[in-house]
Enzyme design. Structure first.
Site, PDB file in Angstrom:
ATOM      1  N   SER A 224       0.831  -1.215   0.000  1.00  0.00           N
ATOM      2  CA  SER A 224       0.000   0.000   0.000  1.00  0.00           C
ATOM      3  C   SER A 224       0.861   1.258   0.000  1.00  0.00           C
ATOM      4  CB  SER A 224      -0.873   0.048   1.258  1.00  0.00           C
ATOM      5  OG  SER A 224      -1.676  -1.083   1.338  1.00  0.00           O
TER       6      SER A 224
ATOM      7  N   HIS B  90      -3.997   0.435  -4.636  1.00  0.00           N
ATOM      8  CA  HIS B  90      -3.461  -0.721  -5.364  1.00  0.00           C
ATOM      9  C   HIS B  90      -3.980  -0.687  -6.796  1.00  0.00           C
ATOM     10  CE1 HIS B  90      -1.854  -3.099  -1.955  1.00  0.00           C
ATOM     11  NE2 HIS B  90      -2.733  -2.396  -1.277  1.00  0.00           N
TER      12      HIS B  90
ATOM     13  N   HIS C 214      -5.381  -9.632  -0.910  1.00  0.00           N
ATOM     14  CA  HIS C 214      -5.349  -9.805   0.550  1.00  0.00           C
ATOM     15  C   HIS C 214      -6.412 -10.803   0.985  1.00  0.00           C
ATOM     16  CE1 HIS C 214      -3.702  -5.724  -0.119  1.00  0.00           C
ATOM     17  NE2 HIS C 214      -2.903  -6.021   0.884  1.00  0.00           N
TER      18      HIS C 214
ATOM     19  N   TYR D   6      -8.168 -10.488   3.623  1.00  0.00           N
ATOM     20  CA  TYR D   6      -9.345  -9.770   4.149  1.00  0.00           C
ATOM     21  C   TYR D   6     -10.320  -9.335   3.051  1.00  0.00           C
ATOM     22  CZ  TYR D   6      -6.764  -5.513   2.920  1.00  0.00           C
ATOM     23  OH  TYR D   6      -6.061  -4.538   2.242  1.00  0.00           O
ATOM     24  N   GLU D   7      -9.871  -9.370   1.802  1.00  0.00           N
ATOM     25  CA  GLU D   7     -10.785  -9.024   0.702  1.00  0.00           C
ATOM     26  C   GLU D   7     -11.721 -10.175   0.377  1.00  0.00           C
ATOM     27  OE1 GLU D   7      -8.775  -6.340  -2.518  1.00  0.00           O
ATOM     28  OE2 GLU D   7      -7.222  -7.616  -1.698  1.00  0.00           O
TER      29      GLU D   7
ATOM     30  N   ALA E  37       3.206  -1.977   3.927  1.00  0.00           N
ATOM     31  CA  ALA E  37       3.027  -0.955   4.958  1.00  0.00           C
ATOM     32  C   ALA E  37       2.619  -1.710   6.218  1.00  0.00           C
ATOM     33  CB  ALA E  37       1.913   0.002   4.544  1.00  0.00           C
TER      34      ALA E  37
ATOM     35  N   MET F  71      -1.111  -6.921   7.262  1.00  0.00           N
ATOM     36  CA  MET F  71      -2.159  -7.809   6.736  1.00  0.00           C
ATOM     37  C   MET F  71      -1.748  -8.490   5.426  1.00  0.00           C
ATOM     38  SD  MET F  71      -5.377  -5.268   7.423  1.00  0.00           S
ATOM     39  CE  MET F  71      -5.434  -4.234   8.895  1.00  0.00           C
ATOM     40  N   SER F  72      -0.444  -8.635   5.184  1.00  0.00           N
ATOM     41  CA  SER F  72      -0.009  -9.201   3.896  1.00  0.00           C
ATOM     42  C   SER F  72       1.328  -9.917   4.028  1.00  0.00           C
ATOM     43  CB  SER F  72       0.114  -8.065   2.872  1.00  0.00           C
ATOM     44  OG  SER F  72       1.191  -7.218   3.208  1.00  0.00           O
TER      45      SER F  72
ATOM     46  N   ASN G 152       2.691   3.530  10.999  1.00  0.00           N
ATOM     47  CA  ASN G 152       2.026   3.973  12.242  1.00  0.00           C
ATOM     48  C   ASN G 152       2.504   3.095  13.394  1.00  0.00           C
ATOM     49  OD1 ASN G 152       0.144   2.031  10.572  1.00  0.00           O
ATOM     50  ND2 ASN G 152      -0.309   1.650  12.736  1.00  0.00           N
TER      51      ASN G 152
ATOM     52  N   HIS H 256      -6.702   4.413   7.127  1.00  0.00           N
ATOM     53  CA  HIS H 256      -6.008   3.935   5.930  1.00  0.00           C
ATOM     54  C   HIS H 256      -5.361   5.100   5.179  1.00  0.00           C
ATOM     55  CE1 HIS H 256      -4.908   1.151   2.825  1.00  0.00           C
ATOM     56  NE2 HIS H 256      -5.615   1.776   1.907  1.00  0.00           N
TER      57      HIS H 256
HETATM   58  N1  HPA Z   1      -1.926  -3.064  11.605  1.00  0.00           N
HETATM   59  C1  HPA Z   1      -2.136  -3.902  10.579  1.00  0.00           C
HETATM   60  N2  HPA Z   1      -1.839  -3.585   9.333  1.00  0.00           N
HETATM   61  C2  HPA Z   1      -1.302  -2.384   9.095  1.00  0.00           C
HETATM   62  C3  HPA Z   1      -1.063  -1.462  10.125  1.00  0.00           C
HETATM   63  C4  HPA Z   1      -1.396  -1.816  11.454  1.00  0.00           C
HETATM   64  O1  HPA Z   1      -1.208  -1.061  12.424  1.00  0.00           O
HETATM   65  N3  HPA Z   1      -0.518  -0.346   9.539  1.00  0.00           N
HETATM   66  C5  HPA Z   1      -0.434  -0.615   8.208  1.00  0.00           C
HETATM   67  N4  HPA Z   1      -0.905  -1.835   7.934  1.00  0.00           N
END
Ligand code: HPA
Length: 271
Positions: free
Chosen positions: A29, A60, A82, A84-85, A112, A210-211, A234, A246
């Protein structure tokens, strides 16, 4: 049959490009700018490739970019799938099977992620040294086809030590700062709770995202060497003082993207 399906996707890609890639790249991302550095590009939207899943997340693009980067021939996923999709783990990792069929020997994965390790800060880049698959689901579950790889693949060097050493030398020469750490896979799509982050910290995770882990698992199974690079966007839940968004993730990744692109290109030049 899965093998023939992958072959079919690979044949289609070969019919649409003159390039024979040996290095695969998966962009996370907000890190899509690397495709701008690829020269003599052939671009193939995922939706045109038979057998390919089709994704839709903001940030994406959803296309394969084949071309030259740093003197090497690369195949780059601009946009990944992903869990989660709603994709199955086999779908999430499908492009890696196809890359193998095209002759790819090395894979660079980027993402990310959130930082659990308090020494890290947003904007930092981290070399992934290992992963934790918290989900318990695995893309290799199901009948095994020995033409791809072994039933019980070894994961003792999920991220190639040789590639890590090379990347460190390159970054040192460029004056780019980096961390090292363990990346834990969380399913999403919600961000983690503070209690989950404390649990992951106790497990030994430095970052969470998440990847990346499914693709890394499959690449190792296929005998492809992996180099993983995370952009900390973050601090993780409970460590962060603000709520996640996001947009913030994309903004921070975009800002760090120039540094990441320089590093990856130089790494490929020195492959
Ligand atoms: N958690 C999960 N996935 C992420 C995060 C997070 O804090 N930041 C960017 N992708």
């Amino acid at each position: 049959m899965f093998y023939e399906k992958v072959q079919n996707s690979a044949e289609f890609i070969k019919s649409r490009t003159k390039h024979n890639p040996t290095i695969g790249i998966i962009l996370g991302s907000g890190l899509g700018a690397l495709v701008d550095l690829i020269e003599d590009k052939d671009i193939i939207p995922y939706k045109e490739i038979p057998g390919f899943p089709v994704g839709s997340l903001a940030g994406h693009a959803g296309e394969l970019v084949l071309g030259k980067l740093g003197g090497q021939t690369v195949i780059c996923m601009s946009g990944r799938f992903h869990y989660y999709e709603g994709f199955t783990m086999k779908e999430v990792t499908y492009p890696v099977f196809v890359m193998k069929m095209l002759g790819v020997e090395n894979l660079i994965v980027t993402n990310a992620c959130g930082a659990i390790n308090k020494e890290f800060k947003p904007g930092d880049l981290m070399i992934i040294t290992d992963y934790i698959n918290i989900l318990g689901v695995n893309p290799l579950i199901g009948p095994n086809d020995e033409r791809f790889g072994p039933r019980f693949p070894d994961m003792s060097e999920a991220y190639s030590k040789e590639l890590i050493a090379k990347a460190e030398t390159v970054a040192d020469n460029l004056g780019i700062d980096y961390k090292h750490g363990v990346y834990a896979l969380f399913n999403g799509p919600c961000y983690e709770t503070a209690a989950e982050i404390r649990a992951f910290a106790a497990m030994g995770a430095d970052t969470v995202g998440m990847s990346t882990v499914p693709e890394t698992t499959v690449a190792n199974y296929l005998g492809i060497k992996v180099f993983g690079l995370s952009c900390i966007t973050n601090m993780a839940t409970g460590i962060a003082t603000v709520k996640h968004s996001h947009e913030e993730v994309l903004k921070t990744a975009n800002e760090a993207s120039e540094k990441l692109c320089r590093w990856v290109k130089e790494l490929i030049i020195n492959w």
